[in-house]
Motif scaffolding. Structure first.
Motif, mmCIF file in Angstrom:
data_model
loop_
_atom_site.group_PDB
_atom_site.id
_atom_site.type_symbol
_atom_site.label_atom_id
_atom_site.label_comp_id
_atom_site.label_asym_id
_atom_site.label_seq_id
_atom_site.Cartn_x
_atom_site.Cartn_y
_atom_site.Cartn_z
ATOM 1 N N MET A 186 0.945 -1.142 -0.002
ATOM 2 C CA MET A 186 0.055 -0.109 -0.075
ATOM 3 C C MET A 186 1.028 1.117 -0.221
ATOM 4 N N ASN A 187 0.633 2.382 -1.003
ATOM 5 C CA ASN A 187 1.418 3.315 -0.928
ATOM 6 C C ASN A 187 1.081 4.563 -0.186
ATOM 7 N N ASN A 188 -0.131 4.514 0.441
ATOM 8 C CA ASN A 188 -0.653 5.488 0.841
ATOM 9 C C ASN A 188 -0.599 5.179 2.680
ATOM 10 N N PRO A 189 0.384 5.685 3.644
ATOM 11 C CA PRO A 189 0.570 5.106 4.866
ATOM 12 C C PRO A 189 -0.697 5.365 5.737
ATOM 13 N N ILE A 190 -1.647 6.591 5.271
ATOM 14 C CA ILE A 190 -2.615 6.977 5.851
ATOM 15 C C ILE A 190 -3.772 5.715 5.939
ATOM 16 N N GLU A 191 -3.709 5.404 4.506
ATOM 17 C CA GLU A 191 -4.699 4.234 4.319
ATOM 18 C C GLU A 191 -4.295 2.826 4.939
ATOM 19 N N LYS A 192 -2.976 2.816 5.213
ATOM 20 C CA LYS A 192 -2.624 1.526 5.689
ATOM 21 C C LYS A 192 -2.804 1.600 7.137
ATOM 22 N N PHE A 193 -2.717 2.844 7.683
ATOM 23 C CA PHE A 193 -2.795 3.001 9.067
ATOM 24 C C PHE A 193 -4.373 2.568 9.418
ATOM 25 N N THR A 194 -5.149 3.151 8.706
ATOM 26 C CA THR A 194 -6.569 2.867 8.864
ATOM 27 C C THR A 194 -7.025 1.470 8.742
ATOM 28 N N SER A 195 -6.311 0.910 7.791
ATOM 29 C CA SER A 195 -6.663 -0.589 7.842
ATOM 30 C C SER A 195 -6.046 -1.256 8.939
ATOM 31 N N TYR A 218 7.848 5.229 5.903
ATOM 32 C CA TYR A 218 7.293 6.333 4.982
ATOM 33 C C TYR A 218 7.732 7.565 5.225
ATOM 34 N N GLU A 219 8.296 8.049 4.404
ATOM 35 C CA GLU A 219 8.601 9.614 4.687
ATOM 36 C C GLU A 219 8.040 10.425 3.516
ATOM 37 N N ARG A 220 7.451 11.634 3.993
ATOM 38 C CA ARG A 220 6.732 12.617 3.339
ATOM 39 C C ARG A 220 7.850 13.430 2.483
ATOM 40 N N SER A 221 7.635 13.661 1.127
ATOM 41 C CA SER A 221 8.271 14.649 0.450
ATOM 42 C C SER A 221 7.150 15.190 -0.502
ATOM 43 N N GLY A 222 6.777 16.592 0.115
ATOM 44 C CA GLY A 222 5.836 17.416 -0.584
ATOM 45 C C GLY A 222 4.502 16.523 -0.528
ATOM 46 N N GLU A 223 3.838 16.218 -1.586
ATOM 47 C CA GLU A 223 2.377 15.714 -1.384
ATOM 48 C C GLU A 223 2.812 13.724 -1.875
ATOM 49 N N GLN A 224 3.702 13.612 -1.787
ATOM 50 C CA GLN A 224 4.076 12.015 -2.133
ATOM 51 C C GLN A 224 4.982 11.365 -0.926
ATOM 52 N N TRP A 225 4.558 10.138 -0.712
ATOM 53 C CA TRP A 225 5.331 9.327 0.263
ATOM 54 C C TRP A 225 6.278 8.589 -0.439
ATOM 55 N N LYS A 226 7.527 8.492 0.125
ATOM 56 C CA LYS A 226 8.904 7.662 -0.083
ATOM 57 C C LYS A 226 8.732 6.247 0.766
ATOM 58 N N LYS A 227 8.615 5.055 0.455
ATOM 59 C CA LYS A 227 8.437 4.101 1.140
ATOM 60 C C LYS A 227 10.058 3.210 1.317
#
Ligand code: FMN
Length: 192
Positions: free
Chosen positions: A1-10, A178-187
């Motif tokens: 999963m590329n979005n860590p917020i979605e991963k956290f929610t799951s 996951y580290e945020r860079s701008g609007e993107q997340w780097k995993k």
């Protein structure tokens, strides 16, 4: 999963299923005190959305004063029954009055009464002082609605980094950072 917020929610949803804990939403938030030391305590996680992780508290508590000086914050979770650890670093911002009012309305009347009666983190002479404060508040509000105190509201932790650890008895934990860079997340994966 590329979005860590979605991963956290799951993960949170999985953790809430068949949760053996009495306080299933407790998470540790750490702030920086006036001497530069980190200090952690548990709070109830209220919500997670694209903006971040929301909890409620008093703005003039110790943690509230820390955040006023330094908004940097960490949130740490360990859900033993599913073997998940999550570490979040971010910046805390107050939520809107409107949202705070919604959380206030969601509190039981007993919780509203205690919240309105006490000055969180202030020194007291004796625990019985609190009973007296509570009695005064009960008389004051009787059966009337209890308004949200101005010094109580919510914070949203806007995340900069989020790390998920899946525990393994062998210690071969899976660490997904996951580290945020701008609007993107780097995993990236980290060694356990
Ligand atoms: C399970 C649990 C949940 C808690 N939830 C909250 C909460 O949502 N908000 C809050 O201000 N304090 C909560 N507390 C109390 C805090 O841990 C802490 O004692 C309080 O916020 C004062 O912290 P401070 O003096 O560092 O500001 C909770 C404590 C426990 C054990």
């Amino acid at each position: 999963m590329n979005n860590p917020i979605e991963k956290f929610t799951s993960w949170w949803q999985q953790a809430l299923k068949n949760n053996p804990l009495n306080q299933p939403n407790a998470v540790c938030v750490s702030t920086i005190d006036e001497n530069g030391f980190p200090t952690g305590r548990f709070v109830d996680l209220k919500a997670v959305n694209e903006g971040g992780f929301v909890f409620c508290s008093y703005f003039d508590s110790a943690k509230g004063k820390h955040l006023e000086n330094v908004p940097n914050i960490a949130m740490t979770v360990w859900w033993d029954h599913v073997g998940y650890q999550v570490r979040i670093v971010g910046i805390a911002k107050k939520i809107s009055d409107r949202d705070a009012d919604t959380y206030w309305q969601g509190r039981s009347r007993d919780a509203q009464l205690t919240t309105t009666s006490f000055n969180q983190s202030a020194i007291i002479r004796d625990q019985s002082d609190l009973t007296e404060k509570l009695r005064i508040a009960e008389l004051r509000y009787s059966t009337n609605p209890i308004p949200r105190p101005e010094n109580w509201g919510g914070y949203c932790i806007n995340p900069i980094s989020i790390e998920f650890l899946t525990f393994a008895e062998t210690r071969l934990h899976l660490r997904e950072s996951y580290e945020r860079s701008g609007e993107q997340w780097k995993k990236q994966l980290l060694q356990p």
